[in-house]
Design an enzyme around this catalytic site. Structure first.
Site, PDB file in Angstrom:
ATOM      1  N   GLY A 195      47.988  38.085  41.419  1.00  0.00           N
ATOM      2  CA  GLY A 195      48.266  38.500  42.799  1.00  0.00           C
ATOM      3  C   GLY A 195      48.578  39.976  42.976  1.00  0.00           C
ATOM      4  O   GLY A 195      49.195  40.360  43.974  1.00  0.00           O
ATOM      5  N   SER A 196      48.110  40.828  42.050  1.00  0.00           N
ATOM      6  CA  SER A 196      48.400  42.262  42.231  1.00  0.00           C
ATOM      7  C   SER A 196      47.685  42.810  43.471  1.00  0.00           C
ATOM      8  O   SER A 196      48.182  43.729  44.125  1.00  0.00           O
ATOM      9  CB  SER A 196      48.036  43.069  40.987  1.00  0.00           C
ATOM     10  N   ASN A 197      46.547  42.243  43.825  1.00  0.00           N
ATOM     11  CA  ASN A 197      45.868  42.699  45.048  1.00  0.00           C
ATOM     12  C   ASN A 197      46.599  42.225  46.298  1.00  0.00           C
ATOM     13  O   ASN A 197      46.664  42.959  47.284  1.00  0.00           O
ATOM     14  CB  ASN A 197      44.404  42.244  45.056  1.00  0.00           C
ATOM     15  N   LEU A 214      35.070  28.500  44.758  1.00  0.00           N
ATOM     16  CA  LEU A 214      34.127  28.767  45.848  1.00  0.00           C
ATOM     17  C   LEU A 214      34.598  28.024  47.104  1.00  0.00           C
ATOM     18  O   LEU A 214      35.157  26.936  47.011  1.00  0.00           O
ATOM     19  CB  LEU A 214      32.726  28.276  45.461  1.00  0.00           C
ATOM     20  N   ASN A 226      36.383  39.879  50.238  1.00  0.00           N
ATOM     21  CA  ASN A 226      36.708  39.681  48.818  1.00  0.00           C
ATOM     22  C   ASN A 226      36.685  41.018  48.101  1.00  0.00           C
ATOM     23  O   ASN A 226      35.961  41.936  48.500  1.00  0.00           O
ATOM     24  CB  ASN A 226      35.649  38.755  48.190  1.00  0.00           C
ATOM     25  N   HIS A 270      35.828  42.586  44.341  1.00  0.00           N
ATOM     26  CA  HIS A 270      35.171  42.206  43.090  1.00  0.00           C
ATOM     27  C   HIS A 270      35.200  43.401  42.129  1.00  0.00           C
ATOM     28  O   HIS A 270      34.891  44.528  42.533  1.00  0.00           O
ATOM     29  CB  HIS A 270      33.728  41.749  43.344  1.00  0.00           C
TER      30      HIS A 270
HETATM   31  C1  GAR Z   1      40.829  41.252  40.444  1.00  0.00           C
HETATM   32  O1  GAR Z   1      40.408  42.147  39.455  1.00  0.00           O
HETATM   33  C2  GAR Z   1      39.671  40.845  41.321  1.00  0.00           C
HETATM   34  O2  GAR Z   1      38.731  41.867  41.502  1.00  0.00           O
HETATM   35  C3  GAR Z   1      39.083  39.727  40.515  1.00  0.00           C
HETATM   36  O3  GAR Z   1      40.204  39.016  40.054  1.00  0.00           O
HETATM   37  C4  GAR Z   1      41.266  39.932  39.824  1.00  0.00           C
HETATM   38  C5  GAR Z   1      42.515  39.382  40.460  1.00  0.00           C
HETATM   39  O4  GAR Z   1      43.628  40.161  40.136  1.00  0.00           O
HETATM   40  N1  GAR Z   1      38.213  38.909  41.307  1.00  0.00           N
HETATM   41  C6  GAR Z   1      37.046  38.454  40.860  1.00  0.00           C
HETATM   42  O5  GAR Z   1      36.639  38.622  39.731  1.00  0.00           O
HETATM   43  C7  GAR Z   1      36.257  37.664  41.895  1.00  0.00           C
HETATM   44  N2  GAR Z   1      34.941  37.407  41.445  1.00  0.00           N
HETATM   45  P1  GAR Z   1      45.003  39.962  40.902  1.00  0.00           P
HETATM   46  O6  GAR Z   1      45.316  38.453  40.852  1.00  0.00           O
HETATM   47  O7  GAR Z   1      45.986  40.755  40.117  1.00  0.00           O
HETATM   48  O8  GAR Z   1      44.837  40.437  42.307  1.00  0.00           O
END
Ligand code: GAR
Length: 211
Positions: free
Chosen positions: A20-22, A100, A115, A117
């Protein structure tokens, strides 16, 4: 900059499966800037997802629908659709959400799902964008924020930023660089959406100039 008085504030949901850093980056950005939107809930599909802790700390409602619980995929999809509709959301941000969405969800929220990516799409789609680009030996990879459509990692692109891979760099170092860029551009894309500054024409997205 303040929100235009006639703009409706957007209700944002964040869907995540893990760290969940995003989510954190979007939430922090919302605290520091008036983006004309608020995260109203976080949905996780896994009870041990750290994003649930982050939501709690940020005082944001969170819901976990465990996709591994004893429910069918159809029931799971129906449940997340029901919850999301009940929150009247305007925008759904997928942030490391590794499932999905089904057709009914897309039909209900067309052009309202975005999203992030960790590659320069259309290269290196899928769950391992960073490692796949690294193993392939590309010199430049990056981050894409895009609208989500029926196909995996395919919808119209809102923003991209490149990241160079230098000689001797490890995949872990690359991952750190990629995350930094994600945390910078994803909140900006959310702000553009909330300020009604995005226009989609076919595959192209234009970002309107702010007055
Ligand atoms: C992120 O790097 C995001 O781009 C990727 O998952 C990670 C989640 O990090 N998403 C994908 O690969 C989608 N195809 P987070 O949980 O720290 O936000």
């Amino acid at each position: 900059m303040n929100s235009a008085p006639n703009q409706k504030r957007k209700r944002i949901a964040v869907f995540a499966s893990g760290n969940g850093s995003n989510f954190q980056a979007i939430s922090d950005y919302c605290m520091e800037n008036d983006i004309n939107g608020d995260i109203v809930f976080v949905l996780a599909n896994n009870p041990s997802a750290y994003v649930l802790e982050r939501a709690k700390k940020a005082n944001i409602k969170s819901v976990c629908v465990d996709s591994k619980r004893n429910i069918s995929r159809q029931e799971f999809d129906r449940e997340i659709l029901r919850i999301t509709k009940s929150e009247n959301v305007d925008l759904i941000c997928l942030a490391g959400y590794m499932l999905l969405l089904d057709c009914e969800f897309f039909n209900e929220f067309q052009n309202k799902i975005i999203n992030v990516h960790p590659s320069l799409l259309p290269s290196f789609k899928g769950m391992h964008g960073i490692k796949d680009a690294f193993d392939y030996g590309v010199r430049v990879t990056g981050v894409t924020v895009h609208f989500v459509d029926y196909e995996l990692d395919n919808g119209p692109i809102i923003m991209q930023e490149s990241v160079k891979i230098s000689e001797g760099e490890t995949v872990e170092e690359l991952e750190t660089e990629i995350h930094k860029v994600e945390h910078k551009i994803y909140p900006l894309a959310v702000e553009y959406f909330c300020r009604d500054e995005l226009r989609i024409v076919g595959r192209k997205v234009s970002i309107l100039e702010r007055r």
